[in-house]
Design a protein around this motif. Structure first.
Motif, PDB file in Angstrom:
ATOM      1  N   ASP A   1       0.695  -1.339  -0.073  1.00 56.63           N
ATOM      2  CA  ASP A   1       0.481  -0.013  -0.069  1.00 56.63           C
ATOM      3  C   ASP A   1       1.191   1.315  -0.067  1.00 56.63           C
ATOM      4  O   ASP A   1       1.666   1.697   1.424  1.00 56.63           O
ATOM      5  CB  ASP A   1      -1.009   0.208   1.281  1.00 56.63           C
ATOM      6  N   ASP A   2       1.297   1.672  -0.690  1.00 58.24           N
ATOM      7  CA  ASP A   2       1.587   3.253  -1.440  1.00 58.24           C
ATOM      8  C   ASP A   2       0.999   4.640  -0.890  1.00 58.24           C
ATOM      9  O   ASP A   2       2.165   5.015  -0.128  1.00 58.24           O
ATOM     10  CB  ASP A   2       1.532   3.689  -2.831  1.00 58.24           C
ATOM     11  N   ARG A   3       0.396   4.324   0.156  1.00 61.14           N
ATOM     12  CA  ARG A   3      -0.566   5.578   1.451  1.00 61.14           C
ATOM     13  C   ARG A   3       0.310   5.278   2.374  1.00 61.14           C
ATOM     14  O   ARG A   3       0.435   6.379   3.594  1.00 61.14           O
ATOM     15  CB  ARG A   3      -1.961   5.416   1.022  1.00 61.14           C
ATOM     16  N   LEU A   4       0.655   4.236   2.757  1.00 57.39           N
ATOM     17  CA  LEU A   4       1.261   4.096   3.843  1.00 57.39           C
ATOM     18  C   LEU A   4       2.972   4.401   4.050  1.00 57.39           C
ATOM     19  O   LEU A   4       3.514   4.279   3.295  1.00 57.39           O
ATOM     20  CB  LEU A   4       1.928   2.107   4.729  1.00 57.39           C
ATOM     21  N   PRO A   5       3.367   5.012   5.602  1.00 57.97           N
ATOM     22  CA  PRO A   5       4.945   5.340   5.011  1.00 57.97           C
ATOM     23  C   PRO A   5       6.164   4.059   5.364  1.00 57.97           C
ATOM     24  O   PRO A   5       5.903   2.968   5.468  1.00 57.97           O
ATOM     25  CB  PRO A   5       4.772   5.428   7.076  1.00 57.97           C
ATOM     26  N   GLU A   6       7.331   4.652   4.371  1.00 58.81           N
ATOM     27  CA  GLU A   6       8.037   3.724   3.888  1.00 58.81           C
ATOM     28  C   GLU A   6       8.509   2.766   4.886  1.00 58.81           C
ATOM     29  O   GLU A   6       9.141   1.437   4.794  1.00 58.81           O
ATOM     30  CB  GLU A   6       9.014   4.142   3.309  1.00 58.81           C
ATOM     31  N   ALA A   7       8.424   3.208   6.124  1.00 63.34           N
ATOM     32  CA  ALA A   7       9.527   2.684   7.582  1.00 63.34           C
ATOM     33  C   ALA A   7       7.693   1.093   7.688  1.00 63.34           C
ATOM     34  O   ALA A   7       8.860   0.196   8.284  1.00 63.34           O
ATOM     35  CB  ALA A   7       8.979   3.584   8.444  1.00 63.34           C
ATOM     36  N   SER A   8       6.892   1.044   7.252  1.00 62.72           N
ATOM     37  CA  SER A   8       5.736   0.415   7.306  1.00 62.72           C
ATOM     38  C   SER A   8       5.930  -0.769   6.591  1.00 62.72           C
ATOM     39  O   SER A   8       5.907  -2.033   7.285  1.00 62.72           O
ATOM     40  CB  SER A   8       4.339   1.017   8.110  1.00 62.72           C
ATOM     41  N   ARG A   9       6.553  -0.849   5.684  1.00 68.03           N
ATOM     42  CA  ARG A   9       6.661  -2.138   4.924  1.00 68.03           C
ATOM     43  C   ARG A   9       7.652  -2.481   4.686  1.00 68.03           C
ATOM     44  O   ARG A   9       8.806  -2.160   5.505  1.00 68.03           O
ATOM     45  CB  ARG A   9       6.955  -1.098   2.931  1.00 68.03           C
ATOM     46  N   PRO A  10       8.035  -3.608   4.126  1.00 65.69           N
ATOM     47  CA  PRO A  10       8.951  -4.667   4.580  1.00 65.69           C
ATOM     48  C   PRO A  10      10.421  -3.848   4.163  1.00 65.69           C
ATOM     49  O   PRO A  10      10.470  -3.351   2.984  1.00 65.69           O
ATOM     50  CB  PRO A  10       8.503  -6.140   4.332  1.00 65.69           C
ATOM     51  N   ASP A  11      11.604  -4.539   5.346  1.00 63.92           N
ATOM     52  CA  ASP A  11      12.737  -4.154   3.731  1.00 63.92           C
ATOM     53  C   ASP A  11      13.227  -4.445   2.483  1.00 63.92           C
ATOM     54  O   ASP A  11      12.941  -6.013   2.596  1.00 63.92           O
ATOM     55  CB  ASP A  11      14.135  -3.963   4.665  1.00 63.92           C
TER      56      ASP A  11
END
Length: 60
Positions: free
Chosen positions: A18-28
């Motif tokens: 989900d691109d709307r979420l902050p990048e830090a919440s996405r997996p590495d």
């Protein structure tokens, strides 16, 4: 099986992230690549340990 780990991860991220979420919440990304390669490694046939092995050729 013959697709690169990078293309598999990219495809999954496009479909699921989900691109709307902050990048830090996405997996590495590098951790996803490692995980993908580990799982693919388990699916590969074992290397022969001696010269007494059979080659299986599949016709596509």
């Amino acid at each position: 099986m013959f697709e690169s780990a990078g293309s598999i991860v990219e495809k999954i991220l496009r479909e699921e992230a989900d691109d709307r979420l902050p990048e830090a919440s996405r997996p590495d990304y590098t951790n996803l690549l490692r995980n993908c390669n580990r799982r693919r490694q388990r699916q590969r046939p074992k290397d022969p340990t001696d010269m007494d092995f059979e080659v299986i050729i599949k016709k596509v």
